[in-house]
Design a protein around this motif. Structure first.
Motif, PDB file in Angstrom:
ATOM      1  N   ARG A  61       0.835  -1.209   0.000  1.00 26.31           N
ATOM      2  CA  ARG A  61       0.000   0.000   0.000  1.00 26.31           C
ATOM      3  C   ARG A  61       0.866   1.253   0.000  1.00 26.31           C
ATOM      4  O   ARG A  61       0.581   2.227  -0.715  1.00 26.31           O
ATOM      5  CB  ARG A  61      -0.909  -0.004   1.221  1.00 26.31           C
ATOM      6  N   GLY A  65       0.004   2.852  -3.383  1.00 24.18           N
ATOM      7  CA  GLY A  65      -1.238   3.596  -3.179  1.00 24.18           C
ATOM      8  C   GLY A  65      -2.480   2.739  -3.339  1.00 24.18           C
ATOM      9  O   GLY A  65      -3.595   3.250  -3.387  1.00 24.18           O
ATOM     10  N   GLU A  67      -4.615  -0.528  -1.746  1.00 26.07           N
ATOM     11  CA  GLU A  67      -4.744  -1.357  -0.544  1.00 26.07           C
ATOM     12  C   GLU A  67      -5.602  -2.579  -0.829  1.00 26.07           C
ATOM     13  O   GLU A  67      -6.808  -2.461  -1.060  1.00 26.07           O
ATOM     14  CB  GLU A  67      -5.352  -0.540   0.598  1.00 26.07           C
ATOM     15  N   MET A  84      -4.315   4.341  -8.059  1.00 27.59           N
ATOM     16  CA  MET A  84      -4.207   5.112  -6.823  1.00 27.59           C
ATOM     17  C   MET A  84      -5.554   5.194  -6.106  1.00 27.59           C
ATOM     18  O   MET A  84      -6.567   5.538  -6.700  1.00 27.59           O
ATOM     19  CB  MET A  84      -3.701   6.521  -7.135  1.00 27.59           C
ATOM     20  N   GLY A  85      -5.559   4.861  -4.811  1.00 29.14           N
ATOM     21  CA  GLY A  85      -6.771   4.965  -4.014  1.00 29.14           C
ATOM     22  C   GLY A  85      -7.682   3.761  -4.049  1.00 29.14           C
ATOM     23  O   GLY A  85      -8.728   3.761  -3.396  1.00 29.14           O
ATOM     24  N   GLN A 102      -8.885   3.691 -11.087  1.00 27.17           N
ATOM     25  CA  GLN A 102      -8.421   4.329  -9.858  1.00 27.17           C
ATOM     26  C   GLN A 102      -9.578   4.754  -8.966  1.00 27.17           C
ATOM     27  O   GLN A 102     -10.642   5.124  -9.419  1.00 27.17           O
ATOM     28  CB  GLN A 102      -7.536   5.552 -10.177  1.00 27.17           C
ATOM     29  N   GLY A 103      -9.324   4.690  -7.655  1.00 27.86           N
ATOM     30  CA  GLY A 103     -10.302   5.166  -6.680  1.00 27.86           C
ATOM     31  C   GLY A 103     -11.443   4.225  -6.388  1.00 27.86           C
ATOM     32  O   GLY A 103     -12.345   4.560  -5.625  1.00 27.86           O
ATOM     33  N   VAL A 105     -13.555   1.418  -4.597  1.00 30.79           N
ATOM     34  CA  VAL A 105     -13.593   0.853  -3.246  1.00 30.79           C
ATOM     35  C   VAL A 105     -14.548  -0.334  -3.232  1.00 30.79           C
ATOM     36  O   VAL A 105     -15.711  -0.202  -3.613  1.00 30.79           O
ATOM     37  CB  VAL A 105     -14.054   1.898  -2.209  1.00 30.79           C
ATOM     38  N   GLY A 129     -13.461   5.852  -9.278  1.00 30.02           N
ATOM     39  CA  GLY A 129     -14.177   6.452  -8.163  1.00 30.02           C
ATOM     40  C   GLY A 129     -15.448   5.746  -7.749  1.00 30.02           C
ATOM     41  O   GLY A 129     -16.149   6.213  -6.849  1.00 30.02           O
TER      42      GLY A 129
END
Length: 213
Positions: A61, A65, A67, A84-85, A102-103, A105, A129
């Motif tokens: 991480r 960047g 996780e 990233m993210g 990226q981003g 979750v 995102g």
């Protein structure tokens, strides 16, 4: 092992038009680095060396960047573009040929020690995102639009956009593409219809007023 590494490199070359050669992927692609780090951490996690597995995840991480909990299960030809993210939780399960931007979750909504993160089936694409929460299933071949928040399971071969996520399109053949600007926008479509209806009402009012004169 070397066959899987070769497959990861080939996947990056196929999914990212900016990738020029295998050396560039090895040196400059944090999504690939994060996946390799996860495989090492997951190896130790399955052998109940939890602290070591978490420490490896923590180092990865810091370096990338990205996780990924070492307990997460990830299939073949998985690719994180830019990355990233990105956060992938402990009980998340990801199938084959999945693409994340990226981003993204993949998070949980429960404090109980049970299945609490999403299951992502084969050939799913999740845009930049986007947030997918809870022990829900994103069906095979589905697409999640950029910035969407998905709280309910998604049927196979379905496009989901918005907050909260809404199904706006179904298609027969799972297909991975980069045409995120062409996804349907139900909010914009509704506003457009309301504006058109308002324009028609204004025209009728003008006609009625002219008749009175």
């Amino acid at each position: 092992m070397f066959r899987r590494i070769k497959g990861d490199i080939q996947t990056a070359l196929a999914r990212d038009p900016a990738a020029r050669n295998w050396l560039e992927v090895i040196l400059c692609y944090p999504g690939v680095h994060a996946l390799w780090g996860h495989r090492i951490g997951h190896f130790f996690w399955k052998r109940h060396l939890y602290n070591l597995a978490r420490f490896i995840s923590h180092i990865v991480r810091f370096l990338t960047g990205i996780e990924i909990h070492p307990g997460a299960k990830i299939g073949r030809r998985f690719f994180i573009d830019h990355g990233m993210g990105v956060v992938i939780g402990e009980t998340a399960e990801i199938g084959d040929d999945v693409l994340l931007y990226q981003g993204v979750v993949l998070g949980g909504v429960s404090l109980e020690k049970k299945k609490r993160h999403p299951t992502i089936k084969n050939k799913v694409v999740i845009g930049a995102g986007a947030i997918v929460l809870g022990a829900i299933t994103i069906g095979e071949g589905a697409k999640v639009g950029s910035g969407a928040v998905v709280l309910k399971s998604v049927s196979p071969n379905t496009t989901v956009v918005g907050v909260p996520g809404r199904a706006v399109e179904e298609f027969k053949k799972p297909e991975i593409d980069l045409e995120w600007g062409k996804l349907p926008d139900p909010i914009a479509d509704t506003l457009k219809k309301n504006i058109e209806a308002q324009g028609k009402l204004e025209e009728r009012i003008k006609k009625l007023e002219s008749l009175k004169e």
